[in-house]
Structures are given as structure tokens and as C-alpha cells.
Design an enzyme around this catalytic site. Structure first.
Site, PDB file in Angstrom:
ATOM      1  N   ASP A   7      35.013  31.926  38.309  1.00  0.00           N
ATOM      2  CA  ASP A   7      35.957  32.511  37.359  1.00  0.00           C
ATOM      3  C   ASP A   7      35.817  31.725  36.059  1.00  0.00           C
ATOM      4  O   ASP A   7      36.373  30.640  35.921  1.00  0.00           O
ATOM      5  CB  ASP A   7      37.384  32.413  37.893  1.00  0.00           C
ATOM      6  CG  ASP A   7      38.406  32.977  36.929  1.00  0.00           C
ATOM      7  OD1 ASP A   7      38.095  33.960  36.231  1.00  0.00           O
ATOM      8  OD2 ASP A   7      39.530  32.431  36.864  1.00  0.00           O
ATOM      9  N   GLU A  69      32.921  36.735  37.363  1.00  0.00           N
ATOM     10  CA  GLU A  69      33.801  37.734  36.765  1.00  0.00           C
ATOM     11  C   GLU A  69      33.258  38.186  35.418  1.00  0.00           C
ATOM     12  O   GLU A  69      32.808  37.375  34.615  1.00  0.00           O
ATOM     13  CB  GLU A  69      35.207  37.169  36.593  1.00  0.00           C
ATOM     14  CG  GLU A  69      36.200  38.196  36.098  1.00  0.00           C
ATOM     15  CD  GLU A  69      37.609  37.658  36.050  1.00  0.00           C
ATOM     16  OE1 GLU A  69      38.229  37.736  34.981  1.00  0.00           O
ATOM     17  OE2 GLU A  69      38.088  37.150  37.089  1.00  0.00           O
ATOM     18  N   ASP A 141      42.974  29.509  38.978  1.00  0.00           N
ATOM     19  CA  ASP A 141      41.546  29.689  38.689  1.00  0.00           C
ATOM     20  C   ASP A 141      40.722  29.662  39.977  1.00  0.00           C
ATOM     21  O   ASP A 141      39.796  30.453  40.140  1.00  0.00           O
ATOM     22  CB  ASP A 141      41.063  28.599  37.724  1.00  0.00           C
ATOM     23  CG  ASP A 141      41.772  28.683  36.384  1.00  0.00           C
ATOM     24  OD1 ASP A 141      41.783  29.775  35.789  1.00  0.00           O
ATOM     25  OD2 ASP A 141      42.325  27.664  35.938  1.00  0.00           O
TER      26      ASP A 141
END
Length: 182
Positions: A7, A69, A141
Site C-alpha cells: 500500500d 494498489e 496501512d
């Protein structure tokens, strides 16, 4: 198979490792790569810290593949550009480690983990905790990174089989209108 989820973020890049054996998932590790100790205006140093941090994760755990992502466009274009650079540093580290990289949107990850694409961060944290039988909630996160790894574990085999059956090819040309390709 060991799957790494990333991420990306300029201040904190989350990572999460999940081991997939068929439909069974097991938690391996998670955490964040922080650039907060770097001076706020020193972008090259922050990108270096992200690159080296992701490289260390890859070297330590040796995952088979990674899922990152996809950056969405914020209201502030400067923030989007900075996030894209952090994402690029993470992806460069993954590719330099020889990993195949899959890209997933936040909506796709939330749909795979929670069941709907408009889930909150708290809902993602709770579902990741439940799916991986964790004793407590992971950080935001790290939870997103673990969610990316879970999404890859669930959809990765199907997407790979689909790619083998009919290889996708990039468009050689396209018409663009209002931000869309036709």
C-alpha cells in the site's frame, strides 16, 4: 505461495505478507516503511527509503508475487503526483527483485476483502483481522497491504488463467475524450 501486498504512501508505505495454500490463507508478516525521519522537502531521500525498504522486505521474505494498489486521482493533483512517485519507487523495488506485480484498485481490494467497494478503513482492518485470525487489529496501512495480498490470493489464480486463455494486449492507439480511452 507467499504473496506480498504493498500500500504505497509517501510518509508510510504499508506491506503485508500472506501465505496462500489453496483457499486457506495464513498471516506471515506486516508493517510499514516510514519516511517520517527524512526532511519533509527531501523527496529523493523519501523515495530512496521506500525503494530500499521494499527491497529489504523482498529479500527477507522471498515472496512469489506482489500486488500494489493503483493510485487514484485526488482533488489535489500535487498529492496525486507525489503518491505516484512513491508507488513507482515501490514497484521499481519489486521488479528489481524479480517479482511479478499485479495492480489492484482500492475499490477492488475492498470488494474482495469486505464485500463492497465503499468500505471504510476500519471495516477493512476488521475483516483482515477475521480472515487471517489475527489477535488484534493491524495498522491502517498494514491492513490495506494485507487486503491487497488477500485480493491477489483470491483473484490471482483466476486472472492468471484468464490471461493464459486469451492474452491481453495493450492498445496501439486510442482516442481520448474527457479522460477516457475509446
Amino acid at each position: 505461495m507467499l504473496i506480498l501486498g504493498i500500500d504505497p504512501g509517501l510518509q508510510r508505505t504499508g506491506f503485508g505478507l500472506v501465505e496462500a495454500q489453496g483457499q486457506r490463507l495464513a498471516y506471515v508478516a506486516s508493517g510499514t516503511i516510514s519516511t517520517l525521519e527524512a526532511p519533509r522537502g527531501d523527496l529523493p531521500l523519501r523515495l530512496k527509503l521506500i525503494f530500499e525498504g521494499v527491497q529489504q522486505v523482498v529479500q527477507r521474505w522471498g515472496p512469489a508475487c506482489a500486488c500494489v494498489e493503483i493510485v487514484f486521482v485526488n482533488v489535489n493533483p500535487q498529492s496525486t503526483l507525489l503518491l505516484g512517485q512513491a508507488r513507482g519507487a515501490a514497484m521499481a523495488a519489486l521488479v528489481s527483485g524479480g517479482l511479478p506485480v499485479t495492480e489492484v484498485t482500492a475499490l477492488q481490494m475492498k470488494k474482495a476483502v469486505v464485500g463492497h467497494g465503499l468500505a471504510s478503513k476500519a471495516q477493512v482492518q476488521e475483516m483482515v483481522r477475521r480472515l487471517l485470525a489475527l489477535p488484534g487489529l493491524p495498522g491502517k496501512d498494514a491492513a490495506d497491504a494485507l487486503g491487497l495480498a488477500i485480493a491477489q490470493a483470491h483473484a490471482g489464480a483466476a486472472l492468471a488463467a484468464l490471461g493464459q486463455a486469451s492474452p491481453l494486449q495493450r492498445r496501439q492507439h486510442a482516442q481520448y475524450r474527457k479522460g477516457r480511452a475509446y
